[in-house]
Design a protein around this motif. Structure first.
Motif, PDB file in Angstrom:
ATOM      1  N   UNK A   1      19.362  -9.265 -58.734  1.00 56.70           N
ATOM      2  CA  UNK A   1      19.112 -10.426 -57.892  1.00 56.70           C
ATOM      3  C   UNK A   1      19.226 -11.675 -58.757  1.00 56.70           C
ATOM      4  N   UNK A   2      20.015 -12.639 -58.293  1.00 61.46           N
ATOM      5  CA  UNK A   2      20.125 -13.914 -59.008  1.00 61.46           C
ATOM      6  C   UNK A   2      19.227 -14.937 -58.323  1.00 61.46           C
ATOM      7  N   UNK A   3      18.390 -15.596 -59.109  1.00 60.03           N
ATOM      8  CA  UNK A   3      17.444 -16.576 -58.570  1.00 60.03           C
ATOM      9  C   UNK A   3      17.444 -17.806 -59.462  1.00 60.03           C
ATOM     10  N   UNK A   4      17.664 -18.972 -58.866  1.00 60.25           N
ATOM     11  CA  UNK A   4      17.635 -20.199 -59.674  1.00 60.25           C
ATOM     12  C   UNK A   4      16.232 -20.438 -60.185  1.00 60.25           C
ATOM     13  N   UNK A   5      16.142 -21.006 -61.357  1.00 57.28           N
ATOM     14  CA  UNK A   5      14.823 -21.251 -61.934  1.00 57.28           C
ATOM     15  C   UNK A   5      14.041 -22.273 -61.103  1.00 57.28           C
ATOM     16  N   UNK A   6      14.758 -23.134 -60.367  1.00 54.37           N
ATOM     17  CA  UNK A   6      14.089 -24.091 -59.483  1.00 54.37           C
ATOM     18  C   UNK A   6      13.384 -23.343 -58.347  1.00 54.37           C
ATOM     19  N   UNK A   7      14.078 -22.348 -57.759  1.00 51.17           N
ATOM     20  CA  UNK A   7      13.448 -21.540 -56.702  1.00 51.17           C
ATOM     21  C   UNK A   7      12.294 -20.713 -57.268  1.00 51.17           C
ATOM     22  N   UNK A   8      12.464 -20.244 -58.492  1.00 49.27           N
ATOM     23  CA  UNK A   8      11.391 -19.478 -59.141  1.00 49.27           C
ATOM     24  C   UNK A   8      10.155 -20.360 -59.297  1.00 49.27           C
ATOM     25  N   UNK A   9      10.355 -21.606 -59.660  1.00 48.79           N
ATOM     26  CA  UNK A   9       9.241 -22.548 -59.797  1.00 48.79           C
ATOM     27  C   UNK A   9       8.559 -22.790 -58.456  1.00 48.79           C
ATOM     28  N   UNK A  10       9.320 -22.730 -57.366  1.00 49.80           N
ATOM     29  CA  UNK A  10       8.744 -22.997 -56.043  1.00 49.80           C
ATOM     30  C   UNK A  10       7.764 -21.919 -55.611  1.00 49.80           C
ATOM     31  N   UNK A  11       7.768 -20.770 -56.281  1.00 54.32           N
ATOM     32  CA  UNK A  11       6.817 -19.704 -55.958  1.00 54.32           C
ATOM     33  C   UNK A  11       5.476 -19.911 -56.667  1.00 54.32           C
ATOM     34  N   UNK A  12       5.358 -21.005 -57.387  1.00 53.62           N
ATOM     35  CA  UNK A  12       4.122 -21.285 -58.112  1.00 53.62           C
ATOM     36  C   UNK A  12       4.220 -20.987 -59.590  1.00 53.62           C
ATOM     37  N   UNK A  13       5.417 -20.569 -60.045  1.00 50.44           N
ATOM     38  CA  UNK A  13       5.584 -20.200 -61.455  1.00 50.44           C
ATOM     39  C   UNK A  13       5.771 -21.407 -62.374  1.00 50.44           C
ATOM     40  N   UNK A  14       5.763 -22.597 -61.781  1.00 46.40           N
ATOM     41  CA  UNK A  14       5.844 -23.801 -62.615  1.00 46.40           C
ATOM     42  C   UNK A  14       4.495 -24.227 -63.155  1.00 46.40           C
ATOM     43  N   UNK A  15       3.469 -23.415 -62.880  1.00 46.15           N
ATOM     44  CA  UNK A  15       2.123 -23.693 -63.388  1.00 46.15           C
ATOM     45  C   UNK A  15       1.600 -22.489 -64.158  1.00 46.15           C
ATOM     46  N   UNK A  16       0.798 -22.749 -65.159  1.00 44.58           N
ATOM     47  CA  UNK A  16       0.102 -21.685 -65.880  1.00 44.58           C
ATOM     48  C   UNK A  16      -1.283 -21.547 -65.248  1.00 44.58           C
ATOM     49  N   UNK A  17      -1.538 -20.390 -64.646  1.00 37.95           N
ATOM     50  CA  UNK A  17      -2.801 -20.200 -63.923  1.00 37.95           C
ATOM     51  C   UNK A  17      -3.961 -20.011 -64.894  1.00 37.95           C
ATOM     52  N   UNK A  18      -4.929 -20.899 -64.812  1.00 31.11           N
ATOM     53  CA  UNK A  18      -6.170 -20.781 -65.591  1.00 31.11           C
ATOM     54  C   UNK A  18      -7.330 -21.172 -64.693  1.00 31.11           C
ATOM     55  N   UNK A  19      -8.502 -20.646 -65.008  1.00 34.25           N
ATOM     56  CA  UNK A  19      -9.661 -20.889 -64.158  1.00 34.25           C
ATOM     57  C   UNK A  19     -10.821 -21.497 -64.941  1.00 34.25           C
ATOM     58  N   UNK A  20     -10.519 -22.062 -66.080  1.00 34.37           N
ATOM     59  CA  UNK A  20     -11.566 -22.663 -66.897  1.00 34.37           C
ATOM     60  C   UNK A  20     -12.025 -23.981 -66.278  1.00 34.37           C
ATOM     61  N   UNK A  21     -13.325 -24.243 -66.274  1.00 31.87           N
ATOM     62  CA  UNK A  21     -13.812 -25.539 -65.767  1.00 31.87           C
ATOM     63  C   UNK A  21     -13.447 -26.702 -66.693  1.00 31.87           C
ATOM     64  N   UNK A  22     -13.241 -26.396 -67.984  1.00 34.00           N
ATOM     65  CA  UNK A  22     -12.839 -27.443 -68.931  1.00 34.00           C
ATOM     66  C   UNK A  22     -11.370 -27.792 -68.711  1.00 34.00           C
ATOM     67  N   UNK A  23     -11.080 -29.081 -68.782  1.00 40.81           N
ATOM     68  CA  UNK A  23      -9.711 -29.522 -68.516  1.00 40.81           C
ATOM     69  C   UNK A  23      -9.186 -30.412 -69.639  1.00 40.81           C
TER      70      UNK A  23
END
Length: 581
Positions: A277-299
């Motif tokens: 399957x070929x997927x553009x990195x822009x579409x990949x980012x649209x699935x939420x992969x453009x963020x690093x998921x963290x749950x720390x209260x410190x920012x």
């Protein structure tokens, strides 16, 4: 009374119809969004094409109305892109990355950061391959990190070294009677040189040659490591244009094979043992992969300052003290934010706005660590707003420094004379004044020069205090001189080399936090009217119309003239155009 009832009913009916139309668009948007939902399937190969503009920060408008009417701009945020590649390293559905980008619409510092992240991705055990019909120089620099690089049989690689071109206007001014009155401090302050001379000064040639060689050295070193070609051989290839056709490029190991795109796709199949399957990195980012998921209260707050510096509110394209200072204040007062990273990508601009931002950073630094991350540019006013940070981190290919000041005013006295126009002034007092139709008098020049000198002294003092240097030490490396990030470390203007992620990690260390999440600033709120200006259904913007008329090359001159028009007050900025090719 009947007339009033009918009028009220008509007005009410209009607003009801408008509301129903809005809800219709929202409904359609929801349907379109559900149909076009991107799913990452097993055996996926990400396609990387950077032909669209890469910005340090590209906040998205995800409202249904904006989606339906296509009111969002076509660009990609650098940090989101880097996060997506980082996420792909551990995504079981992602097999590898295919680079197919003939042109890279990003600066060298941004391109180097993306290249580093691709190298990390490759080191995780997944593949990176590249194919193109033709490689621009920046595209080849990016693609050379791949395991294998392929080229079309009739393709070529534009590998020839770096160059830049500066336009000089002195003869034009003399011929047409329109000139720029200039007051400056800094022998390297070449932003105004094109209006004073018709050829490049030795000082400007010295600094330009120096930072071009520094940036080219980084490019050659990176390619040498990836392609296992000596730096001396790469320079010979560049000197003799030995990538000018596919055969020569293959003979000199710039590529790994000469194939067509269909053959390239067959090779991709072999890498994943079957269909993929070929997927553009822009579409990949649209699935939420453009963020690093963290749950720390410190920012850690990351504040993006991109574009020329103007006095005012600012927006996504221009840095104004309004938005940036609000963001700094919010981050400073937010108890969950433990440290601040200021990402600077600016050639400078208004000296007054730069001072106001500097002051807000000074206030913030007293309460929380402030680390600066430099992008493609952090020069003149861009360096002014960085100089008092707790730490400064730059990419090796960043263009920075340019610690100098100038003032510039248009003058049409000679042109007016040629046209038979005479301007007469009447004043109540004898304070220094300026007319575009009269030569600059000595009194006005003197007070303006005093202003330039005062701001230069303030600028140098700010740098000296921020960098723990003496005034004399800073003045010796200032005078408007431009440095590459690598050179800036050597002269003390930058603490170390690295990207945005390094700056974020440094800020966390200074704040003594191990886990943290990222909060991006500033937020840009557009009203419907401003959104509609971006719509393809709306009337084409002035710039789009001009571009259509004069083409890409003509747009360079148009943008230069537009920036000249926007200059207000004394400026701390780089030369108007440094287009490295």
């Amino acid at each position: 009374m009947k007339f009033l009832r009918n009028l009220v009913a008509s007005i009410l009916g209009f607003f009801i119809a408008l509301f129903l139309l809005f809800m219709f668009f929202v409904f359609i948007g929801a349907l379109v969004g559900s149909d076009d939902e991107v799913r990452v399937k097993p055996k996926t190969v990400l396609s990387l094409d950077l032909s669209m503009p890469v910005k340090d920060y590209a906040p998205k408008d995800n409202s249904p109305l904006a989606t339906v009417l296509e009111l969002t701009e076509s660009n990609v945020g650098l940090n989101a892109l880097l996060n997506a590649i980082e996420n792909a390293k551990t995504d079981a559905n992602i097999e590898g990355i295919s680079i197919q980008s003939t042109f890279v619409n990003a600066g060298f510092a941004q391109t180097q950061a993306i290249r580093k992240k691709l190298k990390e991705f490759k080191e995780s055990g997944k593949f990176v391959v590249a194919y193109n019909d033709f490689y621009s120089q920046k595209s080849y620099y990016l693609s050379s990190v791949a395991d294998s690089v392929f080229l079309n049989p009739v393709g070529a690689i534009d590998f020839k070294g770096l160059s830049t071109e500066i336009l000089y206007y002195k003869d034009f001014e003399d011929a047409y009677g329109v000139q720029m009155e200039v007051i400056r401090h800094g022998k390297y302050k070449s932003a105004v040189e094109p209006f004073l001379s018709n050829e490049m000064s030795e000082a400007n040639r010295e600094q330009t040659t120096s930072f071009l060689k520094s940036i080219w050295g980084e490019v050659v070193s990176d390619i040498s490591t990836s392609r296992k070609i000596s730096e001396s051989k790469l320079n010979t290839i560049a000197n003799d244009a030995l990538g000018r056709n596919a055969t020569l490029a293959n003979e000199h190991q710039l590529i790994d094979g000469i194939i067509y795109e269909d053959e390239y796709k067959k090779r991709l199949k072999s890498r994943v043992d079957g269909d993929y399957e070929s997927l553009s990195i822009i579409d990949y980012m649209s699935t939420g992969k453009g963020r690093i998921a963290t749950f720390s209260p410190d920012k850690v707050a990351v504040i993006f300052a991109q574009g020329s510096i103007i006095y005012g509110e600012g927006n996504e394209q221009m840095i104004g003290q309004g938005l940036i200072n609000k963001a700094l204040k919010k981050a400073r007062e937010n108890k969950k934010v433990k440290a601040v990273v200021l990402r600077v990508n600016s050639p400078g601009g208004s000296a007054l706005a730069s001072e106001l931002i500097w002051r807000e950073i000074e206030l913030t630094k007293k309460e929380k660590p402030v680390v600066v991350s430099m992008g493609n540019y952090a020069a003149s006013g861009g360096y002014y707003i960085a100089c008092n940070a707790s730490k400064i981190i730059a990419e090796p290919t960043t263009i920075t420094g340019s610690i100098g000041v100038f003032g510039m005013l248009p003058n049409m006295h000679k042109l007016a004379g040629k046209l038979g126009i005479n301007a007469e002034q009447v004043s109540t007092n004898t304070s220094p004044s300026y007319s575009v139709f009269e030569p600059m008098d000595e009194k006005f020049y003197k007070v303006t020069q005093e202003g330039v000198e005062q701001i230069y002294e303030t600028f140098v003092t700010r740098v000296a205090n921020g960098r723990n240097m003496t005034y004399k030490e800073v003045d010796a490396i200032a005078q408007g001189r431009v440095w590459s990030g690598k050179e800036a470390v050597a002269v003390g203007l930058v603490d170390r080399l690295g990207g945005l992620s390094d700056a974020i990690q440094t800020a966390a260390e200074l704040a003594n936090i191990d886990t943290y999440s990222i909060r991006n600033y500033p937020s840009y709120d557009r009203d419907l009217k401003s959104k509609l200006k971006l719509s393809p259904f709306a009337k084409a913007s002035q710039e789009e119309a001009v571009k259509e008329l004069i083409g890409e090359e003509g747009m360079v001159l148009y943008q230069t003239l537009k920036e000249m028009k926007a200059l207000k007050g004394i400026q701390a900025r780089m030369p108007f155009v440094i287009d490295i090719k």
